[in-house]
Scaffold this motif. Structure first.
Motif, PDB file in Angstrom:
ATOM      1  N   SER A 422       0.790  -1.239   0.000  1.00 10.71           N
ATOM      2  CA  SER A 422       0.000   0.000   0.000  1.00 10.71           C
ATOM      3  C   SER A 422       0.821   1.288   0.000  1.00 10.71           C
ATOM      4  O   SER A 422       0.357   2.316  -0.477  1.00 10.71           O
ATOM      5  CB  SER A 422      -0.910   0.024   1.223  1.00 10.71           C
ATOM      6  OG  SER A 422      -1.655  -1.149   1.305  1.00 10.71           O
ATOM      7  N   GLY A 424       1.190   3.438   2.221  1.00  5.48           N
ATOM      8  CA  GLY A 424       0.457   4.539   2.845  1.00  5.48           C
ATOM      9  C   GLY A 424      -0.609   5.155   1.948  1.00  5.48           C
ATOM     10  O   GLY A 424      -0.973   6.321   2.132  1.00  5.48           O
ATOM     11  N   TRP A 431      -4.129  -1.151   4.837  1.00  8.12           N
ATOM     12  CA  TRP A 431      -2.814  -1.186   4.207  1.00  8.12           C
ATOM     13  C   TRP A 431      -2.256  -2.593   4.288  1.00  8.12           C
ATOM     14  O   TRP A 431      -2.426  -3.291   5.281  1.00  8.12           O
ATOM     15  CB  TRP A 431      -1.858  -0.218   4.910  1.00  8.12           C
ATOM     16  CG  TRP A 431      -2.171   1.215   4.664  1.00  8.12           C
ATOM     17  CD1 TRP A 431      -2.896   1.733   3.635  1.00  8.12           C
ATOM     18  CD2 TRP A 431      -1.765   2.321   5.471  1.00  8.12           C
ATOM     19  NE1 TRP A 431      -2.969   3.102   3.737  1.00  8.12           N
ATOM     20  CE2 TRP A 431      -2.278   3.491   4.858  1.00  8.12           C
ATOM     21  CE3 TRP A 431      -1.011   2.459   6.629  1.00  8.12           C
ATOM     22  CZ2 TRP A 431      -2.069   4.765   5.375  1.00  8.12           C
ATOM     23  CZ3 TRP A 431      -0.787   3.719   7.158  1.00  8.12           C
ATOM     24  CH2 TRP A 431      -1.323   4.866   6.539  1.00  8.12           C
ATOM     25  N   MET A 615      -2.456  -3.310   8.015  1.00  6.76           N
ATOM     26  CA  MET A 615      -2.527  -2.245   9.008  1.00  6.76           C
ATOM     27  C   MET A 615      -3.820  -1.464   8.827  1.00  6.76           C
ATOM     28  O   MET A 615      -4.293  -1.277   7.708  1.00  6.76           O
ATOM     29  CB  MET A 615      -1.354  -1.281   8.851  1.00  6.76           C
ATOM     30  CG  MET A 615      -0.043  -1.845   9.328  1.00  6.76           C
ATOM     31  SD  MET A 615       1.302  -0.682   9.073  1.00  6.76           S
ATOM     32  CE  MET A 615       0.927   0.562  10.288  1.00  6.76           C
ATOM     33  N   PRO A 617      -5.202   2.018   8.646  1.00  9.55           N
ATOM     34  CA  PRO A 617      -4.594   3.343   8.414  1.00  9.55           C
ATOM     35  C   PRO A 617      -4.919   4.352   9.511  1.00  9.55           C
ATOM     36  O   PRO A 617      -4.150   5.287   9.727  1.00  9.55           O
ATOM     37  CB  PRO A 617      -5.199   3.779   7.077  1.00  9.55           C
ATOM     38  CG  PRO A 617      -5.685   2.533   6.431  1.00  9.55           C
ATOM     39  CD  PRO A 617      -6.085   1.621   7.539  1.00  9.55           C
ATOM     40  N   LYS A 620      -3.466   2.518  13.042  1.00  6.60           N
ATOM     41  CA  LYS A 620      -2.106   2.009  12.796  1.00  6.60           C
ATOM     42  C   LYS A 620      -1.870   0.651  13.454  1.00  6.60           C
ATOM     43  O   LYS A 620      -0.748   0.233  13.645  1.00  6.60           O
ATOM     44  CB  LYS A 620      -1.033   3.016  13.262  1.00  6.60           C
ATOM     45  CG  LYS A 620      -1.144   4.406  12.655  1.00  6.60           C
ATOM     46  CD  LYS A 620      -0.812   4.412  11.184  1.00  6.60           C
ATOM     47  CE  LYS A 620      -0.727   5.811  10.598  1.00  6.60           C
ATOM     48  NZ  LYS A 620      -2.008   6.527  10.534  1.00  6.60           N
ATOM     49  N   ILE A 723       6.425  -3.119   7.061  1.00  5.76           N
ATOM     50  CA  ILE A 723       5.703  -1.920   7.496  1.00  5.76           C
ATOM     51  C   ILE A 723       6.052  -0.724   6.598  1.00  5.76           C
ATOM     52  O   ILE A 723       5.198   0.101   6.282  1.00  5.76           O
ATOM     53  CB  ILE A 723       5.947  -1.658   8.992  1.00  5.76           C
ATOM     54  CG1 ILE A 723       5.123  -2.685   9.777  1.00  5.76           C
ATOM     55  CG2 ILE A 723       5.593  -0.220   9.380  1.00  5.76           C
ATOM     56  CD1 ILE A 723       5.201  -2.604  11.258  1.00  5.76           C
ATOM     57  N   TYR A 724       7.295  -0.695   6.151  1.00  5.97           N
ATOM     58  CA  TYR A 724       7.646   0.352   5.180  1.00  5.97           C
ATOM     59  C   TYR A 724       6.820   0.185   3.898  1.00  5.97           C
ATOM     60  O   TYR A 724       6.274   1.150   3.365  1.00  5.97           O
ATOM     61  CB  TYR A 724       9.143   0.316   4.864  1.00  5.97           C
ATOM     62  CG  TYR A 724       9.505   1.289   3.778  1.00  5.97           C
ATOM     63  CD1 TYR A 724       9.465   2.664   4.024  1.00  5.97           C
ATOM     64  CD2 TYR A 724       9.841   0.855   2.496  1.00  5.97           C
ATOM     65  CE1 TYR A 724       9.756   3.579   3.015  1.00  5.97           C
ATOM     66  CE2 TYR A 724      10.137   1.755   1.487  1.00  5.97           C
ATOM     67  CZ  TYR A 724      10.095   3.122   1.751  1.00  5.97           C
ATOM     68  OH  TYR A 724      10.372   4.025   0.768  1.00  5.97           O
ATOM     69  N   ALA A 726       4.006  -1.122   3.670  1.00 12.59           N
ATOM     70  CA  ALA A 726       2.593  -0.833   3.953  1.00 12.59           C
ATOM     71  C   ALA A 726       2.344   0.659   4.116  1.00 12.59           C
ATOM     72  O   ALA A 726       1.327   1.180   3.663  1.00 12.59           O
ATOM     73  CB  ALA A 726       2.152  -1.575   5.218  1.00 12.59           C
ATOM     74  N   THR A 727       3.294   1.358   4.756  1.00 11.44           N
ATOM     75  CA  THR A 727       3.044   2.756   5.143  1.00 11.44           C
ATOM     76  C   THR A 727       3.845   3.775   4.339  1.00 11.44           C
ATOM     77  O   THR A 727       3.493   4.950   4.307  1.00 11.44           O
ATOM     78  CB  THR A 727       3.437   2.982   6.620  1.00 11.44           C
ATOM     79  OG1 THR A 727       4.848   2.705   6.746  1.00 11.44           O
ATOM     80  CG2 THR A 727       2.657   2.074   7.549  1.00 11.44           C
ATOM     81  N   TYR A 731      10.814   2.963   9.964  1.00 15.62           N
ATOM     82  CA  TYR A 731      10.953   3.044  11.417  1.00 15.62           C
ATOM     83  C   TYR A 731      12.293   2.454  11.797  1.00 15.62           C
ATOM     84  O   TYR A 731      12.527   1.266  11.618  1.00 15.62           O
ATOM     85  CB  TYR A 731       9.795   2.316  12.097  1.00 15.62           C
ATOM     86  CG  TYR A 731       8.479   3.024  11.860  1.00 15.62           C
ATOM     87  CD1 TYR A 731       8.107   4.110  12.654  1.00 15.62           C
ATOM     88  CD2 TYR A 731       7.643   2.651  10.816  1.00 15.62           C
ATOM     89  CE1 TYR A 731       6.924   4.786  12.418  1.00 15.62           C
ATOM     90  CE2 TYR A 731       6.454   3.317  10.573  1.00 15.62           C
ATOM     91  CZ  TYR A 731       6.098   4.383  11.376  1.00 15.62           C
ATOM     92  OH  TYR A 731       4.927   5.057  11.144  1.00 15.62           O
ATOM     93  N   ILE A 738       4.925   3.089  15.804  1.00 12.17           N
ATOM     94  CA  ILE A 738       4.208   3.495  14.591  1.00 12.17           C
ATOM     95  C   ILE A 738       3.212   4.580  14.928  1.00 12.17           C
ATOM     96  O   ILE A 738       2.353   4.402  15.790  1.00 12.17           O
ATOM     97  CB  ILE A 738       3.528   2.273  13.951  1.00 12.17           C
ATOM     98  CG1 ILE A 738       4.611   1.243  13.615  1.00 12.17           C
ATOM     99  CG2 ILE A 738       2.756   2.663  12.705  1.00 12.17           C
ATOM    100  CD1 ILE A 738       4.110  -0.146  13.456  1.00 12.17           C
TER     101      ILE A 738
END
Lengths: 739, 161
Positions: A422, A424, A431, A615, A617, A620, A723-724, A726-727, A731, A738
């Protein structure tokens, strides 16, 4: 239907298995520790009058009561079993209260009055590194517990040749082992004058050293016996040995059995943690994606005492570039004293931190260069006969890194699913992200120390067998693995073999059961002992050589000579005893501390893990959907238990990424129990897939390598990468906070 | 009636024990040490027992809370002839046991679930053991074991009909 063999499963599933706190003895007393209320102070006075006035309180002991050595340690002897003059951390034990019941001991402990002259505590490792910082352990002469380096190639040239240079800082937090069984010890002075110890610890021999040193007696005057242990994960090495030493001290001084059972609160306050790291990376690459150089500075918070900080940080040093070829490396790793709770061994041992950084950095670099994360790894990963950053040629075993990566990416269908991520997307209701990470890991202790183990095979007159090794059963199933290896190499059914109740008085110290070395080293020793036993039987049969298969003894050509039972009877009748003591000495390794060059580990393992997640959105909230791991284990001795290591390692790695954090306030760990320290529960975890890759290692007698730690060193960066995806946000601090 | 039944055995409870922690009574007074203490505040699940077939945290209860109730601890799971309960057998067969410290509580939480639902989904199993922490297994083989036990128990039920 599955059928998994474990020698202790029946006892554990029926409640018959007795852990340390389950034992009791006639006349047994209970001890409880007294802690300071600050992290740094001079001890002015410890007044036990009120505690001693309680009926049923037997004694209160302080450092002055220790007949032997006050300070203990595996590398630097800087940890006082009972704090002497100085408080260096909130986990220091000032006194031990001994009473007729545990309840009473705990109550009395709160009545011990302690007068302290408080001092400012040094809680930030960077501050501790400043030149004028007060010294935490003045005897050491510096707050730098240790420094390790790697110097490879020419960093200046690397800089000049690079088309892209990245600078990134990653941090990781303090982690609790959270073994389900808190520390416990039960000690009593036997009629023969030997201090007998049972305890929840993963190294009976360092426990014996600590106990003997505390009491001021010889090693033969202490016997440490093994009972079932409720998990260790590296966390029951020196810290648990100290608990045993304290119980032994009380038992020695009072001549009565003493039990010291820790509450979860005591365990979390006092036990050592995974080292928090700050890692400052500078990486240069060619436009082709090839890494030209890595310059890295790492600072590990070792807390108030050394423990195994020099060894943990050494592994981080050797593996500072992950599983990649890097021609120019400049690496400095500092282990630093602070007044925080001390840091020590934990499953992974300096690699989870490094992998958290490098496995994100390689993807960040790829993105800047327009090269996808799979290709970036293919360009740079170590392949057969490549040379590591410390100058070790990987030509003694199968380098299966690309095999592990390809296996996992295929299993999880990475290429296809990666397109669904996704990043983000503001209009998406949910996501999605997928990510992976790879690693290599040096096996066993490497150049940390002497690396050997021994095994005894003692065949009984009826052909049944007792075996024993210097490996400790931490819950991983090591005794079972040893039985299976013996069964294979003696050619007899596993049902004929029992693992003897281990004791430090039976067998030489084979080092601690850490570093994923149990099956590797202990199993190697069993194979060596089996080789010797074959020679003994051959001697009794007056033939040059025998083979053992299907409970039969064969000659070299495979001709049946007699049954196993007949051969053993013959041995006894000739007074040629079928008793073999085998030793496996790990192949030589080398290390130059100045340049950080050498054959750091005698063999390596390779792995890849991947994860899918979704996730929300808005909130989170992360939901893990799927986790897949492939690890080269050399040879799987007990495949289902090996898979159990995969699952447990992935779960712990997921917790590392998402949940686990042990913040410290004024030197005191803030979570006090498992309600404020979040571990992954069943609903937090997804279904998992474990894929065994087997390339038996010629350098290990059983072919097996290790699996405990590799499984716990890459799920966190895989999740960070997912997670990167996805968003769209990186991090770089663990746990991922998050927003 | 000041009685508590533990594994089919009736215990008379004197007044002065009513405020005693149930887990300490089981472990110390009855020597049923299969019930463990991992946190002593009711969050780790190692002290899980069954009270009238409900999974409860025995460290959060006092004897007064269990008066007149029927308790089952891990020691009460085997049948009289020593045969393992299908859940116990499945834990062994599926490799659901590592250090074993969570095992008694896990087995009992699984029993509470299968008592009500002999065909749970993996998601329902996850929920049923969610109060039980395990640091070794990642729960995967424990869930496998509960599924396998359910299938064995379903088959046994068929036969007994």
């Amino acid at each position: 239907m599955n059928k998994v063999f474990r020698n202790d499963a029946l006892a554990k599933v029926t409640g018959i298995a007795k852990y340390t706190d389950d034992y009791t003895m006639p006349g047994m007393l209970h001890a409880a520790p007294v802690y300071p209320n600050c992290a740094s102070a001079r001890i002015l006075k410890i007044d036990a009058a009120d505690a001693l006035a309680l009926p049923g309180v037997v004694a209160v002991f302080t450092a002055g009561d220790i007949p032997g050595t006050i300070k203990l340690g595996q590398i630097i002897k800087d940890y006082p079993t009972l704090a002497h003059k100085t408080v260096r951390s909130t986990g220091d034990v000032l006194a031990l209260v001994v009473a007729e019941s545990r309840e009473l001991a705990l109550k009395a402990a709160s009545l011990v009055r302690v007068e302290l002259e408080m001092r400012p505590a040094l809680l930030d490792p960077e501050e501790a590194l400043q030149e004028n910082a007060p010294l935490i352990n003045p005897e050491h002469g510096s707050n730098i517990c240790n420094i390790h380096h790697v110097r490879t190639g020419d960093i200046q040239k690397g800089e000049e040749h690079s088309d892209l240079i990245l600078e990134e800082t990653f941090t990781t937090g303090r982690i609790e082992h959270a073994y389900m069984e808190p520390e416990a010890a039960l000690c009593h002075l036997r009629p023969d004058g030997v201090m007998e110890v049972i305890g929840s610890m993963q190294h009976p021999f360092s426990t014996r050293r600590f106990v003997a040193s505390t009491l001021g007696v010889k090693l033969c005057e202490v016997e440490v016996k093994t009972v079932p242990m409720g998990g260790g994960f590296g966390g029951k090495d020196d810290t648990a040995a100290l608990v045993c030493a304290r119980a032994a001290l009380c038992a020695w001084l009072l001549k009565r059995p003493v039990k010291l059972t820790y509450s979860r609160e005591m365990s979390m306050r006092e036990s050592y943690k995974r080292h928090p790291y700050k890692m400052q990376y500078r990486m240069g690459l060619k436009n082709s994606g090839k890494i030209e150089f890595v310059k890295v500075r790492m600072v590990a918070d070792g807390g108030a005492y050394c423990s195994v900080t020099p060894w943990v940080t050494w592994r981080s040093t050797v593996q500072c570039c992950g599983s990649y070829r890097v021609p120019n490396v400049h690496c400095d790793v500092f282990g630093v004293y602070t007044n925080n709770p001390f840091s020590g061994a934990m499953r992974g041992f300096g690699s989870p931190q490094v992998n958290f950084a490098i496995e994100q950095l390689i993807e960040m670099a790829g993105e800047k260069l327009g090269i996808d994360e799979v290709a970036m790894r293919r360009i740079n990963m170590l392949k057969q006969d490549d040379t590591t950053i410390t100058g070790q040629k990987l030509d003694t075993h199968v380098v299966s890194l690309s095999q592990a990566m390809d296996t996992v990416l295929k299993e999880i269908n990475y290429e296809k699913k990666r397109k669904l991520c996704s990043f983000g997307n503001p209009i998406a209701e949910e996501w999605y992200g997928i990510g992976f990470a790879i690693s290599y890991r040096g096996m066993s202790l490497g150049a940390e120390g002497v690396d050997f183990n021994s095994a005894i095979i003692n065949v009984q007159p009826d052909g049944s067998v007792l075996i024993e090794t210097g490996v400790h059963e931490n819950g991983q199933g090591s005794e079972t693995a040893m039985i299976l290896i013996a069964s294979e190499h003696l050619g007899i059914p596993k049902e004929l073999i029992r693992y003897r109740l281990p004791s430090t008085s039976n067998i030489p110290d084979g080092g601690t059961t850490v570093a994923s070395r149990g099956t590797l080293l202990g199993g190697g020793a069993v194979v060596k002992a089996a080789e010797l036993l074959r020679k003994i039987i051959a001697e009794a049969l007056e033939v040059p050589e025998i083979k053992l298969e299907n409970s039969q003894v064969l000659d070299a050509s495979g001709k049946l000579l007699m049954s196993w039972e007949e051969a053993i009877r013959l041995c006894f009748s000739k007074q040629i005893y079928p008793y073999a003591f085998g030793v496996f000495q790990a192949p030589r390794v080398s290390w130059d501390e100045e340049t950080g060059q050498g054959n750091a580990y005698f063999t390596w393992v390779y792995a890849c893990q991947a994860v899918e997640l979704k996730m929300n959105p808005k909130t989170k909230k992360v939901t893990l959907l799927n986790m897949v791991a492939a690890h080269d284990v050399g040879k799987a001795i007990n495949p289902e238990l090996v898979k159990g290591q995969f699952y447990g390692g992935m779960a712990m790695g997921a917790g590392y990424a998402l949940f686990e954090d042990l913040p410290v306030e004024n030197g005191l760990v803030r979570p006090t129990n498992l309600h404020t320290y979040k571990l992954a529960r069943a609903v937090d975890l997804p279904e998992m897939t474990a894929i065994l890759i087997e390339h038996p290692d010629k350098q290990t007698p059983s072919g097996a390598k290790g699996v405990g730690e590799p499984t716990n060193e890459i799920m966190a960066p895989a999740i960070a990468n997912a997670i990167y995806h996805a968003t769209g946000i990186r991090y770089k601090d663990q746990p991922l906070r998050i927003k | 009636m000041m009685q508590i039944t533990v594994n089919d055995k009736i215990h008379e409870i004197p007044e002065e024990l009513l405020e005693k922690s149930l887990v300490h009574w089981l472990r110390e007074d009855l020597s049923l040490t299969g019930t463990k203490i991992g946190c002593d505040i009711g969050v780790c699940g190692t002290c899980t027992i069954l009270m009238d077939m409900q999974a409860v945290r025995s460290c959060k209860l006092k004897l007064k809370d269990a008066l007149g109730k029927k308790l089952i601890t891990i020691e009460g799971m085997q049948s009289q002839d020593g045969k393992l309960h299908p859940i116990q057998q499945a834990f062994i067969d599926c490799g659901a046991i590592q250090c074993g410290f969570c095992t008694p509580g896990m087995v009992l939480s699984a029993y509470a679930l299968l008592h009500k639902n002999l065909a749970p989904s993996r998601e329902q199993i996850r929920k049923a053991i969610n109060a039980n922490l395990c640091r070794c297994t990642g729960y995967q083989q424990i869930i496998d074991a509960v599924e396998q036990a359910a299938s064995v128990m379903r088959a046994e039920k068929q036969v007994s009909r």
